[in-house]
Design a protein around this motif. Structure first.
Motif, PDB file in Angstrom:
ATOM      1  N   THR A 160       0.824  -1.206   0.000  1.00 46.99           N
ATOM      2  CA  THR A 160       0.000   0.000   0.000  1.00 46.99           C
ATOM      3  C   THR A 160       0.860   1.259   0.000  1.00 46.99           C
ATOM      4  N   GLN A 161       0.304   2.300  -0.593  1.00 41.84           N
ATOM      5  CA  GLN A 161       0.950   3.599  -0.555  1.00 41.84           C
ATOM      6  C   GLN A 161       0.559   4.376   0.704  1.00 41.84           C
ATOM      7  N   ALA A 162      -0.459   3.890   1.396  1.00 44.64           N
ATOM      8  CA  ALA A 162      -0.900   4.562   2.621  1.00 44.64           C
ATOM      9  C   ALA A 162       0.168   4.449   3.694  1.00 44.64           C
ATOM     10  N   GLN A 163       0.391   5.512   4.404  1.00 46.13           N
ATOM     11  CA  GLN A 163       1.372   5.512   5.477  1.00 46.13           C
ATOM     12  C   GLN A 163       0.755   5.230   6.843  1.00 46.13           C
ATOM     13  N   SER A 164      -0.573   5.253   6.906  1.00 43.06           N
ATOM     14  CA  SER A 164      -1.243   5.012   8.188  1.00 43.06           C
ATOM     15  C   SER A 164      -2.651   4.488   7.952  1.00 43.06           C
ATOM     16  N   ALA A 165      -3.225   3.959   9.022  1.00 41.00           N
ATOM     17  CA  ALA A 165      -4.603   3.478   8.997  1.00 41.00           C
ATOM     18  C   ALA A 165      -5.333   4.043  10.206  1.00 41.00           C
ATOM     19  N   ASP A 166      -6.611   4.318  10.029  1.00 39.87           N
ATOM     20  CA  ASP A 166      -7.452   4.776  11.132  1.00 39.87           C
ATOM     21  C   ASP A 166      -8.286   3.616  11.644  1.00 39.87           C
ATOM     22  N   PHE A 167      -8.375   3.507  12.954  1.00 43.00           N
ATOM     23  CA  PHE A 167      -9.223   2.494  13.591  1.00 43.00           C
ATOM     24  C   PHE A 167     -10.275   3.209  14.427  1.00 43.00           C
ATOM     25  N   LEU A 168     -11.521   2.831  14.227  1.00 45.15           N
ATOM     26  CA  LEU A 168     -12.622   3.419  14.979  1.00 45.15           C
ATOM     27  C   LEU A 168     -13.511   2.313  15.526  1.00 45.15           C
TER      28      LEU A 168
ATOM     29  N   ILE B  26      -2.799   4.259  13.157  1.00 48.20           N
ATOM     30  CA  ILE B  26      -1.775   3.224  13.210  1.00 48.20           C
ATOM     31  C   ILE B  26      -0.790   3.424  12.065  1.00 48.20           C
ATOM     32  N   PRO B  27       0.505   3.499  12.330  1.00 49.00           N
ATOM     33  CA  PRO B  27       1.494   3.614  11.243  1.00 49.00           C
ATOM     34  C   PRO B  27       1.570   2.316  10.458  1.00 49.00           C
ATOM     35  N   LEU B  28       1.808   2.436   9.152  1.00 52.88           N
ATOM     36  CA  LEU B  28       1.894   1.276   8.271  1.00 52.88           C
ATOM     37  C   LEU B  28       3.242   1.226   7.576  1.00 52.88           C
ATOM     38  N   GLN B  29       3.561   0.060   7.022  1.00 55.21           N
ATOM     39  CA  GLN B  29       4.715  -0.073   6.150  1.00 55.21           C
ATOM     40  C   GLN B  29       4.184  -0.394   4.754  1.00 55.21           C
ATOM     41  N   GLN B  30       4.955  -0.081   3.720  1.00 58.05           N
ATOM     42  CA  GLN B  30       4.456  -0.228   2.355  1.00 58.05           C
ATOM     43  C   GLN B  30       4.419  -1.664   1.892  1.00 58.05           C
ATOM     44  N   SER B  31       5.235  -2.515   2.478  1.00 62.41           N
ATOM     45  CA  SER B  31       5.242  -3.921   2.100  1.00 62.41           C
ATOM     46  C   SER B  31       4.077  -4.657   2.759  1.00 62.41           C
ATOM     47  N   PRO B  32       3.721  -5.850   2.261  1.00 60.87           N
ATOM     48  CA  PRO B  32       2.630  -6.609   2.880  1.00 60.87           C
ATOM     49  C   PRO B  32       2.901  -6.849   4.357  1.00 60.87           C
ATOM     50  N   SER B  33       1.864  -6.794   5.169  1.00 58.94           N
ATOM     51  CA  SER B  33       2.061  -6.934   6.612  1.00 58.94           C
ATOM     52  C   SER B  33       0.794  -7.445   7.264  1.00 58.94           C
ATOM     53  N   ILE B  34       0.951  -7.942   8.477  1.00 57.88           N
ATOM     54  CA  ILE B  34      -0.189  -8.237   9.334  1.00 57.88           C
ATOM     55  C   ILE B  34      -0.143  -7.241  10.479  1.00 57.88           C
ATOM     56  N   VAL B  35      -1.199  -6.464  10.593  1.00 54.41           N
ATOM     57  CA  VAL B  35      -1.295  -5.432  11.618  1.00 54.41           C
ATOM     58  C   VAL B  35      -2.066  -5.989  12.808  1.00 54.41           C
TER      59      VAL B  35
ATOM     60  N   TRP C 134     -16.353  -2.102  14.455  1.00 57.84           N
ATOM     61  CA  TRP C 134     -15.074  -1.451  14.211  1.00 57.84           C
ATOM     62  C   TRP C 134     -14.906  -1.173  12.722  1.00 57.84           C
ATOM     63  N   THR C 135     -14.132  -0.155  12.417  1.00 60.48           N
ATOM     64  CA  THR C 135     -13.737   0.162  11.048  1.00 60.48           C
ATOM     65  C   THR C 135     -12.230   0.360  11.015  1.00 60.48           C
ATOM     66  N   PHE C 136     -11.578  -0.268  10.054  1.00 56.62           N
ATOM     67  CA  PHE C 136     -10.139  -0.157   9.851  1.00 56.62           C
ATOM     68  C   PHE C 136      -9.944   0.404   8.447  1.00 56.62           C
ATOM     69  N   ALA C 137      -9.441   1.644   8.343  1.00 59.96           N
ATOM     70  CA  ALA C 137      -9.377   2.340   7.057  1.00 59.96           C
ATOM     71  C   ALA C 137      -7.962   2.783   6.735  1.00 59.96           C
ATOM     72  N   LEU C 138      -7.466   2.382   5.571  1.00 58.44           N
ATOM     73  CA  LEU C 138      -6.183   2.858   5.094  1.00 58.44           C
ATOM     74  C   LEU C 138      -6.351   4.299   4.621  1.00 58.44           C
ATOM     75  N   VAL C 139      -5.530   5.190   5.129  1.00 55.93           N
ATOM     76  CA  VAL C 139      -5.632   6.604   4.771  1.00 55.93           C
ATOM     77  C   VAL C 139      -4.893   6.811   3.455  1.00 55.93           C
ATOM     78  N   CYS C 140      -5.610   6.645   2.360  1.00 54.76           N
ATOM     79  CA  CYS C 140      -4.989   6.745   1.037  1.00 54.76           C
ATOM     80  C   CYS C 140      -4.703   8.186   0.642  1.00 54.76           C
ATOM     81  N   ASN C 141      -5.549   9.100   1.061  1.00 54.57           N
ATOM     82  CA  ASN C 141      -5.376  10.510   0.733  1.00 54.57           C
ATOM     83  C   ASN C 141      -5.915  11.338   1.893  1.00 54.57           C
ATOM     84  N   THR C 142      -5.039  12.009   2.613  1.00 53.16           N
ATOM     85  CA  THR C 142      -5.472  12.761   3.791  1.00 53.16           C
ATOM     86  C   THR C 142      -6.377  13.925   3.433  1.00 53.16           C
ATOM     87  N   ASP C 143      -6.321  14.377   2.171  1.00 53.33           N
ATOM     88  CA  ASP C 143      -7.162  15.501   1.750  1.00 53.33           C
ATOM     89  C   ASP C 143      -8.512  15.050   1.199  1.00 53.33           C
ATOM     90  N   ASP C 144      -8.647  13.783   0.891  1.00 49.09           N
ATOM     91  CA  ASP C 144      -9.903  13.260   0.346  1.00 49.09           C
ATOM     92  C   ASP C 144     -10.144  11.882   0.928  1.00 49.09           C
TER      93      ASP C 144
END
Length: 279
Positions: A94-102, A116-125, A143-153
């Motif tokens: 993923t290009q996302a640098q973080s994920a939001d958990f709610l 939550i900070p992410l790494q670009q390679s495949p991972s188990i969070v 719960w919702t786990f969302a990769l923050v692909c674009n902080t502006d959108d």
């Protein structure tokens, strides 16, 4: 209902209607099985799917053959006996640098939020709910786990949702406190702790308690990554819930992301942006 607004941009149905349907569904019941680490199937509770979606307004910020996936049973209801259990997700490249958990309660109110900070390679969070969060027994949480692909959108987020429910303790099940003692002792007392934890995982699986079953096997695999028996047990568990494609090797430190007791107050500005984007 403030927490409910944070993720109204996610999904095709309103959370209000979905919450009413999902939380009204009957509880999951344990079923007998023959294979020691095969997790029994649960009832269909109208939960959302375990694999990621989103990015409706542009290409999603993920790649690879395996989608963003919650490591949950087939009905996507994580059962637990702990007031603050751990949750796991497979995150593809993923290009996302973080994920939001709610985390929301049955009324749609916010219970917990963290980034939550992410790494670009495949991972188990892995995310362990902090000690000050205490799930009520026999209540369901969304719960919702969302990769923050674009902080502006935030409509470009790639996300997955699921349910979690804390079950009451009963005879024959090791308490969360005793289980944690065994896990803490694993590194130094593996000769007798290891088989004991394997038995515990089997017991939790028989009782259809997912969070503890997966966490025990994850800890065993992380401690003994070369143990073929442990690897086979983990694969057996994932196969039984139709997650055989998940690369279990991503549970080891080199490609795992572990978050514990994060302070949700650190991301006040991020929360403000989420609210502003959905009003």
């Amino acid at each position: 209902m403030g927490g409910l607004k944070h993720f109204t941009y996610l999904g095709g149905i309103t959370l209000t209607i979905w919450l009413a349907l999902a939380f009204a569904a009957p509880g999951v019941k344990a079923q007998s099985f023959d294979i020691s680490l095969e997790f029994p199937p649960g009832e269909d509770i109208n939960a959302p799917g375990r694999t990621g979606g989103g990015g409706q307004r542009g290409q999603a910020c993920v790649s690879g053959k395996i989608k963003l996936t919650a490591l949950t049973p087939t009905n996507n209801l994580t059962t637990t006996i702990s007031p603050h259990p751990s949750l796991f997700w497979y995150v593809p490249p993923t290009q996302a640098q973080s994920a939001d958990f709610l985390l929301l309660n049955e009324d749609g109110d916010e219970v917990y939020y963290t980034r939550i900070p992410l790494q670009q390679s495949p991972s188990i969070v892995e995310l362990k709910l902090p000690d000050h969060i205490s799930l009520a027994t026999e209540k369901r949480y969304l719960w919702t786990f969302a990769l923050v692909c674009n902080t502006d959108d935030r409509s470009k987020d790639h996300f997955v949702r699921g349910l979690i429910q804390r079950q009451p303790m009963h005879n024959g099940i090791t308490s969360p406190t005793k289980l944690q003692f065994l896990l803490d002792a694993l590194a130094n007392e593996s000769a007798w702790i290891k088989p004991r934890l394997q038995e515990e995982a089997s017991t939790y699986a028989k009782e259809a308690i997912w969070a503890e079953t997966l966490m025990i096997l994850a800890r065993l695999y992380q401690q003994f990554p070369q143990d073929s028996a442990i690897a086979d047990e983990m694969q057996e568990l994932l196969t039984s819930v139709e997650l055989s494609e998940i690369p279990v090797e991503c549970l080891v430190d080199s490609c795992s992301v572990k978050t514990e007791a994060a302070d949700e107050t650190e991301d006040v500005e991020a929360m403000r942006q989420l609210k502003d984007s959905t009003l």
